[in-house]
Design an enzyme around this catalytic site. Structure first.
Site, PDB file in Angstrom:
ATOM      1  N   ASN A   1      20.156  79.122  32.478  1.00 37.02           N
ATOM      2  CA  ASN A   1      19.932  80.152  33.510  1.00 37.02           C
ATOM      3  C   ASN A   1      19.651  79.522  34.871  1.00 37.02           C
ATOM      4  O   ASN A   1      18.615  79.713  35.469  1.00 37.02           O
ATOM      5  CB  ASN A   1      18.829  81.137  33.103  1.00 37.02           C
ATOM      6  CG  ASN A   1      17.512  80.455  32.800  1.00 37.02           C
ATOM      7  OD1 ASN A   1      17.476  79.266  32.537  1.00 37.02           O
ATOM      8  ND2 ASN A   1      16.429  81.205  32.855  1.00 37.02           N
TER       9      ASN A   1
ATOM     10  N   HIS B   1      16.757  84.873  23.237  1.00 36.02           N
ATOM     11  CA  HIS B   1      15.541  85.213  23.979  1.00 36.02           C
ATOM     12  C   HIS B   1      15.279  86.676  23.639  1.00 36.02           C
ATOM     13  O   HIS B   1      15.939  87.565  24.168  1.00 36.02           O
ATOM     14  CB  HIS B   1      15.813  85.012  25.474  1.00 36.02           C
ATOM     15  CG  HIS B   1      14.785  85.616  26.400  1.00 36.02           C
ATOM     16  ND1 HIS B   1      13.998  84.863  27.224  1.00 36.02           N
ATOM     17  CD2 HIS B   1      14.447  86.897  26.654  1.00 36.02           C
ATOM     18  CE1 HIS B   1      13.203  85.652  27.929  1.00 36.02           C
ATOM     19  NE2 HIS B   1      13.458  86.898  27.613  1.00 36.02           N
TER      20      HIS B   1
ATOM     21  N   HIS C   1      14.026  73.368  24.627  1.00 34.99           N
ATOM     22  CA  HIS C   1      14.002  74.548  25.505  1.00 34.99           C
ATOM     23  C   HIS C   1      13.244  74.216  26.784  1.00 34.99           C
ATOM     24  O   HIS C   1      12.015  74.159  26.791  1.00 34.99           O
ATOM     25  CB  HIS C   1      13.327  75.714  24.790  1.00 34.99           C
ATOM     26  CG  HIS C   1      13.427  77.025  25.515  1.00 34.99           C
ATOM     27  ND1 HIS C   1      13.609  78.211  24.869  1.00 34.99           N
ATOM     28  CD2 HIS C   1      13.385  77.334  26.840  1.00 34.99           C
ATOM     29  CE1 HIS C   1      13.665  79.206  25.750  1.00 34.99           C
ATOM     30  NE2 HIS C   1      13.530  78.681  26.965  1.00 34.99           N
TER      31      HIS C   1
ATOM     32  N   ASP D   1       9.440  75.143  27.007  1.00 31.70           N
ATOM     33  CA  ASP D   1       9.805  76.183  27.975  1.00 31.70           C
ATOM     34  C   ASP D   1       9.335  75.779  29.377  1.00 31.70           C
ATOM     35  O   ASP D   1       8.959  76.632  30.198  1.00 31.70           O
ATOM     36  CB  ASP D   1       9.263  77.566  27.580  1.00 31.70           C
ATOM     37  CG  ASP D   1      10.051  78.703  28.249  1.00 31.70           C
ATOM     38  OD1 ASP D   1      11.006  78.413  29.007  1.00 31.70           O
ATOM     39  OD2 ASP D   1       9.710  79.875  28.015  1.00 31.70           O
TER      40      ASP D   1
ATOM     41  N   ASN E   1       6.686  84.310  30.323  1.00 38.28           N
ATOM     42  CA  ASN E   1       7.445  85.291  29.548  1.00 38.28           C
ATOM     43  C   ASN E   1       8.053  84.625  28.321  1.00 38.28           C
ATOM     44  O   ASN E   1       8.774  83.651  28.487  1.00 38.28           O
ATOM     45  CB  ASN E   1       8.564  85.886  30.410  1.00 38.28           C
ATOM     46  CG  ASN E   1       9.261  87.038  29.714  1.00 38.28           C
ATOM     47  OD1 ASN E   1       8.676  87.708  28.867  1.00 38.28           O
ATOM     48  ND2 ASN E   1      10.523  87.259  30.034  1.00 38.28           N
TER      49      ASN E   1
END
EC number: 3.5.2.3
Lengths: 430, 309
Positions: A98, A183, A64, A308, A281
């Site tokens: 994204n 998510h 990720h 992340d 987040n």
């Protein structure tokens, strides 16, 4: 990076996450593969690297991360991101889709792979969007993306709000044995710049409650059970989500999960100074959540550790806390933070810790099982676990420098490794 | 007296003795304000910028009066909140102020932490005049000063906050300030108006006004923010007034020694009936007068003014 014919890694401690073992072994690499592993190997004419006092592990897999290409190349590119990944010991990375445009077609998956190949750093295994344009409405061309090389699908950054769409995504992915990465963040709550609790109350920050994550996870777990499909929960940050996953696994739901180093290292107490480098987040949560995440890793409820990695430009982060983008870079500190918080803190053995960044993500994504056995690709990292070091801005390989970990004393360090035929060294092995 | 702190960012960062130091300094400036010519030369030659990113009338006016009564130059800038989104960033603004060489910046901003952001980047001192739902320290100081005038000390006094605690920076600063001065603090409002974990700040929590109103020494009413008349927070003004309003009926049952304060501007007929304005123990206008003196004290202490006043 040069191209050796034969290399002998002599005297290092070999970490074998598959068999949960660590032993002093030599490793002989030939033509980008592991040729032999054993005690005191003889290899006349081979380049000899003295690994005494060092550890050798399979290259880490980051399931990720955000490489920002296409669309935000001022923050990161596939080339700069995959180089930063190598510096953190990650030989394989899975960028989230994204981007701008989002990775929702075969052509875009191929674009990422081509860019990664040109760069020649960490290997890239793209994650495709599960819906077109990540809009949460229509199925993306998941089958074609899988054929092009996608290893999972996700609308990361957004939750698939419509339960019927999520159900269809889960069902459809069964045909390709692809995990759907969720998510988890309910759409109705205001976007939380911090965890809702005592800290957000004191600081007056517009907070998001942890139930936003856990309630979304609960729905997706129940949908995965109903559809008999494979669900993977991204960046688990709170105690309630850990309990739900534990419950789901006990019921036999095909659910896996990851967390990130910051969720077991930091808490929302860090927001005190309104430093936007701590904004992420899901948001940093309480110490109770941090402990629950560690317990989840220790008992296997949380399968994997992912970074992340989320690069943002300096100008994007140098603003008021409310409007700063969430996330920070993570490749280059991940191993050290986990080593400190999990291994040195005696929550996980070294082999178990390494498995959370190697065999666990490989199993979830269907990648070749990372191991240091003859015949395997020579994707490996060499670690100095005794190293005590401080990360400074001039050491950064990522194009962005948004991290809360500068100046922090870190434990254990990646000094280099192998990526098939290539050697990479960030510090001299001696 | 030289203060221990360089900026005034929030009450949370002050000690009890810091607070008392400011209140004591305020006494002498209140005396100045009663003179026929209420001006002292304490900050002659100093320049203070009022930087208001959010509309405000009384706070901006109060700070600029405070500055001019100390003989400082005071420049007022107000930005419509939308300019933050479309043009100059706060960082650019900060750098421009720095380039103009000012001594102090008084900032109001809709986002928590904006004054802290400026304080980290400016050589000038920074006074937080309200940052989002975070803090409004000079309001807390002027309220503490006003109560101290009437009660002598806040120690052991019961102070009740009524209304939208969650969206109130005044509530946060006042709760912390009054607690540091030894008061027993309680909050009351519909649960949707009470922020998570508020009890961990050391307050008692009440959902029903009539259970606690008649037990306290001070009622600190809070404004029901017009922009917060979100129907998911409470069903109607009518129901709010009935359950949580300081109405004529409740006033008639209130002990005459109870003090009523409100940070203003009041929504008459919503959180308080207009009759409260005539209630002898309503201190709303005293708060406003004291506000100038408190802000003089804060500017004076931070700007390092001369001793003679």
């Amino acid at each position: 990076m040069k191209k050796p014919e034969r290399v002998l890694l002599a005297g290092g401690r070999v970490v074998d996450p598959g068999n949960r073992r660590v032993r002093i072994w030599d490793v002989l690499i030939q033509d980008g593969r592991i040729a032999k592993v054993g005690k005191q190997l003889r290899a006349t004419g081979a380049q000899r690297i003295d690994c005494r006092g060092k550890h050798i592990a399979p290259g880490f897999i980051d399931m990720h991360c955000h490489l920002r290409e296409p669309g935000q190349e001022d923050a990161e590119t596939i080339a700069t991101g995959t180089k930063a990944a190598l510096a953190g010991g990650f030989t394989k990375v899975c960028p989230m889709p994204n981007t701008d445009p989002p990775i929702d077609s075969e052509a875009l998956v191929r674009f990422e792979l081509a860019r990664a190949k040109e760069a020649g750093f960490a290997r890239v295994y793209p994650i495709g969007s599960c819906t077109k344009a990540r809009a949460g409405k229509e199925l993306a061309e998941i089958g074609s993306m899988k054929q092009a090389g996608a290893v999972a699908v996700s609308d990361d950054g957004s939750w698939v709000d419509d339960p019927q769409v999520m159900r269809r995504v889960l069902e459809y992915c069964k045909a390709f044995d692809l995990p759907v990465i969720s998510h988890c963040e309910l759409t109705g709550f205001p976007y939380g710049v911090a965890n809702e609790g005592l800290v957000s109350t004191r600081l007056g920050l517009a907070a998001g409650p942890d139930v936003s994550e856990s309630a979304a996870a609960a729905r997706d777990i129940l949908l995965a059970e109903f559809t008999h499909a494979r669900l993977h929960i991204a960046h688990v940050s709170c105690a309630a989500t850990v309990s739900l996953i534990r419950w789901a696994k006990a019921r036999g739901v095909q659910v896996t999960a990851e967390t990130c180093p910051h969720y077991f290292t930091l808490t929302d107490a860090a927001l005190e100074t309104f430093d936007t480098n701590f904004k992420v987040n899901p948001p940093l949560r309480t110490d109770k959540d941090r402990q629950a995440v560690i317990d989840g890793l220790a008992d296997g409820t949380i399968d994997a550790i992912a970074t992340d990695h989320a690069p943002h430009t300096k100008s994007a982060k140098e603003v008021e806390f409310d409007i700063a983008p969430a996330g920070f870079i993570g490749f280059e500190t991940a191993f050290s933070l986990g080593y400190e918080q999990l291994v040195l803190a005696k929550k996980l053995s070294l082999a178990d810790y390494v498995s959370r960044m190697t065999t666990a993500p490989a199993r979830i994504l269907g990648l070749p099982m990372p191991c240091l056995q003859p015949g395997a690709d020579a994707d490996l990292v060499i670690l100095d676990l005794k190293a005590r070091w401080t990360w400074t801005r001039d050491q950064v390989f990522s194009r962005s420098q948004n991290s809360p970990f500068f100046g922090r004393q870190l434990h254990g360090r990646v000094i280099g490794g192998f990526l098939g035929h290539k050697q990479f060294w960030f510090l001299h092995p001696a | 007296m030289k203060p221990r702190f360089k900026h005034l960012l929030g009450i949370e960062l002050l000690t009890r003795s810091d607070i008392i130091g400011i209140l004591d300094q305020t006494e002498s400036f209140l005396e100045v304000l009663k003179r026929p010519i209420p001006v002292v030369p304490a900050l002659r030659g100093k320049t203070i910028v009022n930087l208001f990113f959010e509309p405000s009338t009384r706070t901006a006016l109060s700070f600029s009066l405070a500055a001019s009564r100390l003989s400082a130059h005071c420049v007022n800038f107000s930005f419509p909140s939308s300019s933050v989104q479309k043009g100059e960033t706060l960082l650019d603004t900060a750098r421009n102020i720095e380039a103009m060489r000012v001594d102090g910046v008084v900032v109001r901003h809709s986002m928590p932490g904006a004054p802290h952001f400026l304080a980290r980047r400016l050589k000038a001192f920074v006074v937080n005049a309200g940052d989002g739902c975070h803090e409004h320290p000079t309001q807390a100081l002027l309220d503490a000063f006003t109560l101290r005038q009437h009660l002598g000390s806040l120690k052991g006094k019961r102070i009740l906050f009524v209304g939208d605690i969650a969206h109130s920076r005044v509530a946060r600063s006042n709760i912390i300030c009054f607690s540091k001065l030894g008061a027993r603090v309680a909050v009351c409002g519909p649960p949707t108006f009470l922020p998570t974990d508020i009890e961990k700040l050391g307050c008692e929590v009440f959902y029903r006004l009539d259970k606690i109103l008649y037990e306290v020494d001070v009622v600190n009413m809070l404004r029901v923010q017009n922009e917060r008349t979100d129907l998911s927070l409470f069903p109607s003004i009518r129901e709010y007034r009935a359950l949580y309003g300081l109405t004529r009926e409740r006033l008639s049952k209130l002990d005459k020694s109870v003090l009523v304060i409100h940070p203003g501007p009041v929504n008459w007929g919503v959180e308080m009936d207009f009759e409260i304005a005539e209630f002898p123990q309503t201190l709303i206008l005293n708060q406003v007068t004291n506000g100038v003196a408190v802000r003089m004290a804060v500017l004076y202490l931070l700007a390092g003014g001369h001793e003679e006043t």
